[in-house]
Scaffold this motif. Sequence first.
Motif, mmCIF file in Angstrom:
data_model
loop_
_atom_site.group_PDB
_atom_site.id
_atom_site.type_symbol
_atom_site.label_atom_id
_atom_site.label_comp_id
_atom_site.label_asym_id
_atom_site.label_seq_id
_atom_site.Cartn_x
_atom_site.Cartn_y
_atom_site.Cartn_z
ATOM 1 N N ASN A 67 0.856 -1.179 0.000
ATOM 2 C CA ASN A 67 0.000 0.000 0.000
ATOM 3 C C ASN A 67 0.897 1.234 0.000
ATOM 4 O O ASN A 67 1.696 1.423 0.917
ATOM 5 N N THR A 68 0.778 2.067 -1.021
ATOM 6 C CA THR A 68 1.637 3.257 -1.116
ATOM 7 C C THR A 68 0.857 4.550 -0.916
ATOM 8 O O THR A 68 1.362 5.631 -1.215
ATOM 9 N N MET A 69 -0.365 4.457 -0.391
ATOM 10 C CA MET A 69 -1.159 5.642 -0.113
ATOM 11 C C MET A 69 -0.865 6.134 1.307
ATOM 12 O O MET A 69 -1.217 5.458 2.289
ATOM 13 N N PRO A 70 -0.207 7.280 1.453
ATOM 14 C CA PRO A 70 0.269 7.716 2.765
ATOM 15 C C PRO A 70 -0.830 8.038 3.757
ATOM 16 O O PRO A 70 -0.572 8.087 4.962
ATOM 17 N N GLY A 71 -2.052 8.249 3.281
ATOM 18 C CA GLY A 71 -3.138 8.531 4.201
ATOM 19 C C GLY A 71 -3.705 7.291 4.869
ATOM 20 O O GLY A 71 -4.535 7.390 5.772
ATOM 21 N N SER A 72 -3.253 6.124 4.442
ATOM 22 C CA SER A 72 -3.768 4.869 4.987
ATOM 23 C C SER A 72 -2.963 4.433 6.201
ATOM 24 O O SER A 72 -1.746 4.604 6.255
ATOM 25 N N GLU A 73 -3.641 3.831 7.157
ATOM 26 C CA GLU A 73 -2.932 3.288 8.323
ATOM 27 C C GLU A 73 -2.108 2.066 7.938
ATOM 28 O O GLU A 73 -1.275 1.604 8.722
ATOM 29 N N TYR A 74 -2.326 1.550 6.726
ATOM 30 C CA TYR A 74 -1.590 0.370 6.264
ATOM 31 C C TYR A 74 -0.482 0.750 5.280
ATOM 32 O O TYR A 74 -0.021 -0.074 4.503
ATOM 33 N N PHE A 75 -0.050 1.978 5.317
ATOM 34 C CA PHE A 75 1.006 2.470 4.429
ATOM 35 C C PHE A 75 2.241 1.583 4.514
ATOM 36 O O PHE A 75 2.749 1.287 5.591
ATOM 37 N N LEU A 76 2.714 1.123 3.338
ATOM 38 C CA LEU A 76 3.888 0.278 3.171
ATOM 39 C C LEU A 76 3.698 -1.131 3.727
ATOM 40 O O LEU A 76 4.666 -1.901 3.814
ATOM 41 N N MET A 77 2.477 -1.483 4.047
ATOM 42 C CA MET A 77 2.184 -2.847 4.468
ATOM 43 C C MET A 77 1.638 -3.620 3.276
ATOM 44 O O MET A 77 1.257 -3.028 2.267
ATOM 45 N N PRO A 78 1.596 -4.964 3.361
ATOM 46 C CA PRO A 78 1.072 -5.751 2.239
ATOM 47 C C PRO A 78 -0.315 -5.287 1.814
ATOM 48 O O PRO A 78 -1.196 -5.109 2.654
ATOM 49 N N LYS A 79 -0.471 -5.105 0.533
ATOM 50 C CA LYS A 79 -1.722 -4.576 -0.003
ATOM 51 C C LYS A 79 -2.899 -5.525 0.203
ATOM 52 O O LYS A 79 -4.040 -5.092 0.357
#
Length: 235
Positions: A67-79
């Motif tokens: 996940n490359t969306m910086p507004g997400s709490e899952y940023f840089l985690m497995p999509k």
Amino acid sequence: MATFGPQFGDDDKGTLFLWRKGPGLVEVSFTPSDRRIEIADLTEINTTQVLLRFDAAKHTTTLFPINTMPGSEYFLMPKYDPIESIEIIEDENFFQDFSDFRTLEDVQGYLAKGMPKGFVKDPNYGLGLERKLSFIVNAITEVDGITNLRITDKRELDVAVTDDGTTYELGYTLFHELRRNANRFETKAQGSVRRKKQQAAYTNLLTRLDREKFPVKIFDRAPDDIAEVIGNTIT
């Protein structure tokens, strides 16, 4: 190329790094831009993620979608958590064209021309499947223990769970059938939305103005669509 989520300028693109691990074996890592790291309120420590592994000897490209969306709490985690990787297995003839990555330009050329249809090709969007195909991984995550999706030319319409229950396998034949069906469903849905808009505009802007000149007009659509629009607008 269609993209989704927050849109940024060219100066916001992340950085790729190429690591040669052996003959025909390459890993590509990704670090998001400083701006995305700042938006996500992270430091640059541990923000570099392995995004792609290319193994010519095994005829396998392994994606590690993130996940490359910086507004997400899952940023840089497995999509697609708990699915961590997607293996794309091609035949030998295919890998003769993409057998030796030496530069990042080689990697970008592979992503643009070598990836099958249905896959995200821009690293800034974390790779993986196109958004309209997310239903595939959503279904597979229902199978306990699966952490890897393998798409292979060794299967047709059959599927299986392999590697001690950690890999879900399907063939290109089934994958592309699902992809084509998704395109048809999406086209049909777009047509339905367009007809709903036409019906709503005619009913509310013309029929409300002059019922004699613009009587209630039934567009070519499903009965439940007609009820949804007319039932809520004509009184």
